[in-house]
Design an enzyme around this catalytic site. Structure first.
Site, PDB file in Angstrom:
ATOM      1  N   THR A  61       3.821   3.357  -1.749  1.00 25.71           N
ATOM      2  CA  THR A  61       4.863   2.782  -0.889  1.00 25.71           C
ATOM      3  C   THR A  61       4.222   1.714  -0.011  1.00 25.71           C
ATOM      4  O   THR A  61       3.001   1.664   0.119  1.00 25.71           O
ATOM      5  CB  THR A  61       5.451   3.831   0.085  1.00 25.71           C
ATOM      6  OG1 THR A  61       4.437   4.201   1.044  1.00 25.71           O
ATOM      7  CG2 THR A  61       5.946   5.054  -0.650  1.00 25.71           C
ATOM      8  N   ASP A  62       5.021   0.888   0.623  1.00 29.09           N
ATOM      9  CA  ASP A  62       4.481   0.061   1.697  1.00 29.09           C
ATOM     10  C   ASP A  62       4.360   0.969   2.925  1.00 29.09           C
ATOM     11  O   ASP A  62       4.817   2.116   2.931  1.00 29.09           O
ATOM     12  CB  ASP A  62       5.375  -1.161   1.968  1.00 29.09           C
ATOM     13  CG  ASP A  62       4.598  -2.270   2.681  1.00 29.09           C
ATOM     14  OD1 ASP A  62       3.533  -1.964   3.263  1.00 29.09           O
ATOM     15  OD2 ASP A  62       5.039  -3.427   2.667  1.00 29.09           O
ATOM     16  N   TRP A  63       3.749   0.448   3.958  1.00 32.86           N
ATOM     17  CA  TRP A  63       3.438   1.221   5.171  1.00 32.86           C
ATOM     18  C   TRP A  63       4.709   1.880   5.724  1.00 32.86           C
ATOM     19  O   TRP A  63       5.613   1.193   6.197  1.00 32.86           O
ATOM     20  CB  TRP A  63       2.833   0.268   6.199  1.00 32.86           C
ATOM     21  CG  TRP A  63       2.387   0.888   7.476  1.00 32.86           C
ATOM     22  CD1 TRP A  63       3.190   1.330   8.486  1.00 32.86           C
ATOM     23  CD2 TRP A  63       1.041   1.138   7.894  1.00 32.86           C
ATOM     24  NE1 TRP A  63       2.433   1.815   9.506  1.00 32.86           N
ATOM     25  CE2 TRP A  63       1.102   1.714   9.171  1.00 32.86           C
ATOM     26  CE3 TRP A  63      -0.221   0.918   7.322  1.00 32.86           C
ATOM     27  CZ2 TRP A  63      -0.030   2.072   9.889  1.00 32.86           C
ATOM     28  CZ3 TRP A  63      -1.346   1.273   8.042  1.00 32.86           C
ATOM     29  CH2 TRP A  63      -1.255   1.843   9.298  1.00 32.86           C
ATOM     30  N   ASN A  64       4.791   3.189   5.600  1.00 26.94           N
ATOM     31  CA  ASN A  64       5.941   3.964   6.097  1.00 26.94           C
ATOM     32  C   ASN A  64       7.284   3.498   5.519  1.00 26.94           C
ATOM     33  O   ASN A  64       8.331   3.722   6.125  1.00 26.94           O
ATOM     34  CB  ASN A  64       5.985   3.914   7.639  1.00 26.94           C
ATOM     35  CG  ASN A  64       7.018   4.887   8.202  1.00 26.94           C
ATOM     36  OD1 ASN A  64       7.258   5.941   7.608  1.00 26.94           O
ATOM     37  ND2 ASN A  64       7.662   4.536   9.303  1.00 26.94           N
ATOM     38  N   SER A  65       7.253   2.851   4.355  1.00 24.87           N
ATOM     39  CA  SER A  65       8.549   2.394   3.827  1.00 24.87           C
ATOM     40  C   SER A  65       9.394   3.583   3.366  1.00 24.87           C
ATOM     41  O   SER A  65      10.614   3.477   3.279  1.00 24.87           O
ATOM     42  CB  SER A  65       8.379   1.364   2.707  1.00 24.87           C
ATOM     43  OG  SER A  65       7.766   1.929   1.577  1.00 24.87           O
TER      44      SER A  65
END
Ligand code: NOJ
Length: 736
Positions: free
Chosen positions: A272-276
């Site tokens: 995932t992207d950062w905390n996506s």
């Protein structure tokens, strides 16, 4: 018929994969997976930011990967906890945003795209990998493949601009450079193609914003670079923050399973992207963190970057039957496979003395300088004022002339400004320099030293004004609604111009700014983007004439931000530009309520851009002949052989980026007015001419048509071979 053929081929591939003997890596993965508890599996799916403090989690098998630690000793400490002190000894995967260089910083990716030179881009990525792996980083979050058509979006700096074909070529070059031929080579760094998908189409250029992209546009415009790099073996992929048509990418099963796995057959690892995953709560797509973890894994995510949702809730979700162990095994399999392929089990540690030996090696600096030379775009050169090969005394002014940190640009975490060579420093070796900063930084509005600058300009033979953007003004979360020069930079240019000396403006920025009014106040303008560590020597060589500009714009330059989004390869309206546009000043007072021109344009800025895609001048002149097509009646299996006579009619040996464009005149769906289909960098001596030939397979004219089939539709086409997207003579061909 074509659809049937496609389905048969897919079925054959799936059958072949199912029956293929297991590879050595697959066998190792199976064996290890068989020994893992559910908790240990979930631990592998967790990525955390940090260094030494993560050792505890690694020891307990609670972390599969770390990001943002580049200290070899700290990395080894975490690795020791994972490999020597955890139950199964699984190494952690160390990642970092190595976007345009690790220590030696290359031009920002948008600048690299302006080179139209996949070789130098690949070389840059290789050097980035050599330097980053020497510090223990084996996974980079690059290349960013988001097609971007709105320069207000800060992240245009990180990609290859507005064109899908250029995006493919640059993406492939980066993946080749990072990964090399063999991932187990200790200097190989796994690439991460990101952000899947459509992130660059954020509404209004506001970062993280919603997108509305049809399936056809995804397939024709936003997918190609992902598909090409996935096919080429990119090891990992990152989901994007945005939602498309209401579905956040991190929870989009259609994207992550149907397209990526089933249709493309890609077997890499998805992060995932950062905390996506966690951000799907704010989107209103997930009820809470637990729900977001469930949605992400079920959609096809393998690893969670920093939401903590997997590590907190996945065990519960499995016990409740909301996530199956099959999904967990799929994810962990992909993660372990990459770790085996990278040779991390055999070679988990980094030699702590290595980085000091490889960082900023002379050949790295030389390549960074070459990339910076090739990325600079000459936008204006009135009266051939450049190169300044005869003048002696120059005024150097402007906030970017001696800004070692700013010229590295966005995402240059590990580049050290002490190693940057600024234009001021480099120009001092070539000229007698009078140095007057004028402004302290790009947003500075204090004009108190302008009289001094103007007086200094009068004493010089020529003036060089270095303007642009501080690094922080572009990149992630740095969108702008107004993209002209900030602070009093335009006034500084105007003030210098009053001295009546030749004025050269160099723009170091993260996006194509609206520099129309500044062009009027200078003789020449060189657009270098943020050129990186060796920007200074590169610019000095270009100014002096030791090198000749060859960069071409990877994005359309606008008159005004209000024109955005604006891109050359748009579909036609039913009322295309016909040369009858009425502009604001042409409208009589109390004008009657008539339609004006009736075409799609703005009354204030008109129809065209400031500079089109692919634009860039040289110190020499190139003359193009009329393109020739060997055989203009073609079938789907043919190759279009198109050539043009290119002549260097000027005085300098130089390189021209020769561009091939095609238009499909009538389609089952509306087709772009032009599409880049090839380019070549051609170097010619003064007076030399050459026939430049492109061999373009007709199959490359395929697109996703009205029935959502990828086909070449028979019909008539136009082809151009030119120096930019807005020039050249058209020639016709047809496909039966
Ligand atoms: C968020 C960015 O969108 C992504 O591109 C980057 O790789 C991650 N943060 C990690 O830093």
């Amino acid at each position: 018929m074509k659809m049937v053929r496609y389905v048969v081929v897919c079925a054959a591939i799936l059958w072949a994969v199912a029956c293929a003997p297991k590879s050595e890596v697959d066998r190792k993965v199976d064996e290890l997976l068989g020994q893992m508890t559910l908790q240990e599996k979930i631990g592998q799916m967790n990525q955390l930011s940090g260094g030494a403090w993560v050792a505890e989690q690694a020891r307990n098998g609670m972390v599969g990967s770390i990001l943002n630690c580049v200290d070899p000793a700290e990395i080894n400490a975490v690795q020791k906890a994972a490999v020597e002190e955890s139950r199964l000894g699984i190494p952690v995967l160390v990642s970092r945003d190595v976007i345009h260089g690790f220590r030696t910083i290359f031009p920002i990716p948008l600048g690299l795209a302006a080179t139209f030179d996949p070789d130098i881009v690949e070389q840059g990525a290789r050097i980035s990998a050599i330097e980053a792996t020497a510090s223990g980083v084996r996974w980079t979050f690059s290349p960013m493949l988001d097609v971007a058509r709105d320069p207000r979006w800060g992240r245009v700096a990180e990609g290859s601009g507005e064109d899908p074909y250029l995006d493919v070529q640059m993406g492939l070059a980066m993946v080749r450079g990072y990964q090399g031929d063999d991932l187990s080579d200790p200097t190989a760094m796994a690439a991460c193609i990101k952000h899947f998908v459509g992130y660059g189409a954020a509404e209004g250029g506001r970062d993280y914003n919603s997108t509305m992209i049809s399936e056809r546009s995804l397939r024709n415009t936003y997918f190609p670079a992902f598909k090409a790099t996935a096919d080429a073996g990119a090891a990992t992929l990152m989901t994007s923050f945005n939602e498309i048509d209401g579905i956040p990418s991190t929870g989009n099963r259609w994207l992550l399973k149907d397209i990526l796995r089933d249709e493309w057959g890609w077997d890499g690892m998805v992060v995932t992207d950062w905390n996506s995953a966690g951000e799907m709560i704010a989107h209103g797509f997930s009820r809470d963190l637990k729900h977001s973890a469930e949605q992400a894994v079920n959609a096809g995510v393998d690893m969670d970057m920093m939401s903590y949702g997997f590590i907190q809730y996945m065990e519960e979700l499995v016990k409740e039957g909301k996530v199956s162990e099959t999904e967990i095994d799929r994810a962990v399999r992909n993660i372990l496979k990459l770790k085996f392929e990278l040779g991390l089990f055999e070679n988990p540690y980094v030699d702590e003395t290595l980085s000091a030996q490889v960082d900023y090696a002379p050949e790295h600096l030389a390549a960074a300088k070459q990339a910076a030379i090739e990325s600079a775009i000459l936008l204006q050169n009135k009266g051939g004022v450049l190169p300044l090969d005869k003048v002696r005394t120059i005024l150097v002014t402007g906030p970017l002339a001696d800004a070692p940190y700013e010229q590295m640009g966005t995402w240059a975490f590990d580049g050290q400004k002490e190693h940057t060579v600024t234009p001021l420093e480099a120009l001092r070796k070539e000229y007698d320099v009078i140095w007057e900063p004028g402004l302290k930084y790009s947003r500075d509005k204090d004009k108190s030293s302008f009289p001094k600058v103007r007086a200094a300009a009068s004493r010089a033979d020529a003036a060089l004004v270095f303007v642009g953007e501080e690094a922080i003004l572009s990149g992630e979360a740095h969108s702008l609604s107004d993209i002209c020069l900030q602070g009093a930079q335009s006034e500084l240019i105007a003030e210098v111009a009053k001295a009546g000396k030749p004025v050269v403006v160099v723009v170091m920025a993260g996006r194509p700014l609206t520099i129309g009014r500044d062009l009027a106040n200078c003789d020449a303008m060189l657009y270098s983007f943020h050129p990186g560590t060796m920007g200074g020597p590169a610019i000095a060589d270009l100014i002096k004439g030791k090198a000749v500009p060859s960069g071409k714009s990877p994005m359309t330059f606008l008159h005004d931000a209000g024109q955005a989004p604006f891109y050359y390869n748009h579909n036609n309206t039913g009322r295309p530009c016909n040369g009858t546009e009425t502009l604001l000043e042409d409208i009589p007072i109390a004008a009657g309520q008539t339609s004006l021109g009736c075409t799609s344009y703005y009354l204030d800025t008109g129809y065209g851009p400031l500079f089109p895609f692919g634009y860039g001048l040289s110190y020499t002149e190139f003359e193009y002949g009329k393109p020739m097509i060997e055989d203009a009646d073609l079938t789907e299996d043919d190759v279009i052989m198109a050539s043009v006579e290119l002549r260097n009619t000027g005085k300098y040996e130089a390189t021209e980026v020769v561009q091939l464009y095609v238009r499909d005149l009538v389609g089952s769906v509306v087709r772009p007015v032009k599409e880049l289909k090839g380019f070549q960098r051609v170097q010619l001596a003064p007076g030399e001419s050459r026939t430049v030939t492109f061999a373009l397979p007709v199959s490359e004219l395929a697109f996703w048509n009205i029935d959502m089939e990828y086909v070449v539709e028979p019909g008539d086409f136009t082809l151009w071979i030119a120096g930019d997207s807005d020039s050249g003579e058209p020639v016709a061909f047809s496909v039966k």
